[in-house]
Write a protein that holds these residues in place. Structure first.
Motif, short mmCIF file in Angstrom:
data_model
loop_
_atom_site.label_atom_id
_atom_site.label_comp_id
_atom_site.label_asym_id
_atom_site.label_seq_id
_atom_site.Cartn_x
_atom_site.Cartn_y
_atom_site.Cartn_z
N GLU A 86 -14.66 1.35 -38.92
CA GLU A 86 -15.62 1.74 -39.96
C GLU A 86 -15.57 0.81 -41.16
OE1 GLU A 86 -12.68 4.12 -39.69
OE2 GLU A 86 -13.49 4.15 -37.67
N VAL A 87 -14.39 0.25 -41.44
CA VAL A 87 -14.23 -0.58 -42.63
C VAL A 87 -14.79 -1.98 -42.42
CG1 VAL A 87 -12.55 -1.59 -44.23
CG2 VAL A 87 -12.22 0.73 -43.37
N VAL A 88 -14.49 -2.58 -41.28
CA VAL A 88 -14.96 -3.93 -41.00
C VAL A 88 -15.28 -4.05 -39.51
CG1 VAL A 88 -12.56 -4.72 -40.79
CG2 VAL A 88 -14.39 -6.40 -41.13
N HIS A 89 -16.46 -4.58 -39.20
CA HIS A 89 -16.87 -4.69 -37.80
C HIS A 89 -18.02 -5.68 -37.65
CE1 HIS A 89 -19.65 -1.70 -39.50
NE2 HIS A 89 -20.52 -2.16 -38.60
N VAL A 90 -18.24 -6.06 -36.41
CA VAL A 90 -19.43 -6.81 -36.03
C VAL A 90 -20.20 -5.90 -35.09
CG1 VAL A 90 -20.34 -8.93 -35.02
CG2 VAL A 90 -18.16 -8.97 -36.22
N THR A 91 -21.41 -5.56 -35.42
CA THR A 91 -22.18 -4.56 -34.69
C THR A 91 -22.49 -5.00 -33.27
OG1 THR A 91 -23.18 -3.84 -36.77
CG2 THR A 91 -24.25 -3.13 -34.74
N GLU A 92 -22.19 -4.13 -32.32
CA GLU A 92 -22.46 -4.41 -30.92
C GLU A 92 -23.93 -4.75 -30.70
OE1 GLU A 92 -22.31 -2.15 -26.54
OE2 GLU A 92 -21.43 -1.19 -28.31
N GLY A 93 -24.18 -5.80 -29.93
CA GLY A 93 -25.54 -6.19 -29.59
C GLY A 93 -26.20 -7.14 -30.56
N LYS A 94 -25.68 -7.24 -31.78
CA LYS A 94 -26.26 -8.19 -32.73
C LYS A 94 -26.01 -9.61 -32.24
CE LYS A 94 -26.89 -6.00 -37.15
NZ LYS A 94 -26.78 -6.18 -38.59
N PRO A 95 -26.90 -10.53 -32.57
CA PRO A 95 -26.70 -11.90 -32.07
C PRO A 95 -25.65 -12.68 -32.85
CG PRO A 95 -28.71 -11.77 -33.40
CD PRO A 95 -28.18 -10.37 -33.29
N VAL A 96 -24.82 -13.40 -32.11
CA VAL A 96 -23.93 -14.39 -32.70
C VAL A 96 -24.41 -15.74 -32.19
CG1 VAL A 96 -21.92 -12.93 -33.00
CG2 VAL A 96 -22.25 -14.08 -30.83
N HIS A 97 -24.40 -16.73 -33.06
CA HIS A 97 -24.93 -18.04 -32.68
C HIS A 97 -23.80 -18.98 -32.30
CE1 HIS A 97 -27.99 -21.13 -32.41
NE2 HIS A 97 -27.13 -21.94 -32.99
N LEU A 98 -23.89 -19.54 -31.10
CA LEU A 98 -22.90 -20.49 -30.61
C LEU A 98 -23.50 -21.89 -30.62
CD1 LEU A 98 -20.14 -21.11 -29.28
CD2 LEU A 98 -21.25 -20.69 -27.06
N ASN A 99 -22.86 -22.78 -31.37
CA ASN A 99 -23.24 -24.19 -31.37
C ASN A 99 -22.01 -24.94 -30.88
OD1 ASN A 99 -23.73 -26.93 -32.17
ND2 ASN A 99 -25.34 -26.17 -33.52
N ALA A 100 -22.05 -25.39 -29.63
CA ALA A 100 -20.83 -25.93 -29.03
C ALA A 100 -21.16 -27.00 -28.00
CB ALA A 100 -20.03 -24.80 -28.38
N ARG A 101 -20.08 -27.60 -27.51
CA ARG A 101 -20.18 -28.63 -26.49
C ARG A 101 -19.17 -28.32 -25.40
NH1 ARG A 101 -20.23 -35.15 -27.18
NH2 ARG A 101 -19.19 -35.70 -25.23
N ILE A 102 -19.61 -28.47 -24.16
CA ILE A 102 -18.72 -28.30 -23.01
C ILE A 102 -18.47 -29.67 -22.41
CG2 ILE A 102 -18.44 -27.24 -20.74
CD1 ILE A 102 -20.44 -25.08 -21.62
N ASP A 103 -17.19 -30.04 -22.34
CA ASP A 103 -16.80 -31.33 -21.76
C ASP A 103 -16.06 -31.10 -20.46
OD1 ASP A 103 -17.63 -33.38 -23.77
OD2 ASP A 103 -16.32 -32.19 -25.07
N SER A 104 -16.42 -31.89 -19.44
CA SER A 104 -15.77 -31.80 -18.14
C SER A 104 -14.54 -32.70 -18.12
CB SER A 104 -16.75 -32.22 -17.04
OG SER A 104 -16.10 -32.22 -15.79
N LEU A 105 -13.37 -32.09 -17.94
CA LEU A 105 -12.11 -32.82 -17.85
C LEU A 105 -11.64 -32.83 -16.39
CD1 LEU A 105 -10.35 -31.26 -20.97
CD2 LEU A 105 -11.87 -33.25 -20.88
#
Length: 199
Positions: free
Chosen positions: A40-59
């Motif tokens: 109740e004090v601190v949370h991230v609401t289920e289903g809300k969007p989080v934005h991922l800006n990332a790179r996947i490298d093949s090792l």
């Protein structure tokens, strides 16, 4: 993950990038917040969007995901109870080895270092077919670890008045005259002596 791996809202297709060492893939997408993050004090609401800006490298031995996560945090200041809504910018690093046991993910925070893995990251398993990277566990772990233990509206929050509960940030001059009851008997004696002197 179910047999329909691509139906997961957290699935990222990696069959092309994993086909040869040295390939990479950029991710710039929104994903839903998994369930059960915070209270109740601190949370991230289920289903809300989080934005991922990332790179996947093949090792040689797996896929390395590095980037940032923007997550909408809802909280309550632990001093003055003011509602807080902000977006947290979180750096992430995760390694997905090709031959990992899906049960090998360590939820305690200890990281097993594998060749090619950044030591600051966590290890996760690809799906059974190896064609998808499911980031649900990565999102959950990252968001839980980023939760502030005592969220504040500002570092110097003055909190609430312990006598009446008024917000001291909005009324910095507010104060109460507090009488220490331990001195009341002496005050009564002083007043009685003053009356006798007047008579």
């Amino acid at each position: 993950m179910s047999q329909h791996e691509n139906e997961s809202p957290w699935a990222i297709a990696v069959d092309l990038v994993s086909s040869r060492t040295g390939l990479s893939k950029d991710i710039d997408s929104d994903y839903p917040v998994p369930s059960g993050i915070g209270d109740e004090v601190v949370h991230v609401t289920e289903g809300k969007p989080v934005h991922l800006n990332a790179r996947i490298d093949s090792l040689v031995d797996g896929l390395l995901l590095t980037g940032t996560l923007d997550a909408p945090l809802s909280a309550e200041c632990t001093r003055c109870l003011t509602p807080l809504h902000r977006t947290d910018h979180i750096n992430i690093t995760a390694f997905y080895p090709y031959d990992a046991d899906p049960k090998a993910h360590d939820f305690t925070g200890d990281v097993e270092v594998i060749a090619g893995e950044d030591e600051g990251g966590d290890t996760y398993a690809l799906t059974a077919s190896g064609r998808f990277m499911d980031i649900e566990d990565l999102l959950r772990d990252t968001l839980v670890e980023a939760m502030p233990l005592q969220p504040l509206c500002r570092p110097d929050c003055a909190g609430l008045c312990p006598q009446c509960g008024i917000n001291l940030n909005e009324h910095p001059e507010h104060e109460h005259t507090v009488t220490d009851m331990r001195w009341s008997a002496l005050e009564q004696l002083r007043d009685a002596l003053a009356r006798n002197d007047e008579e």
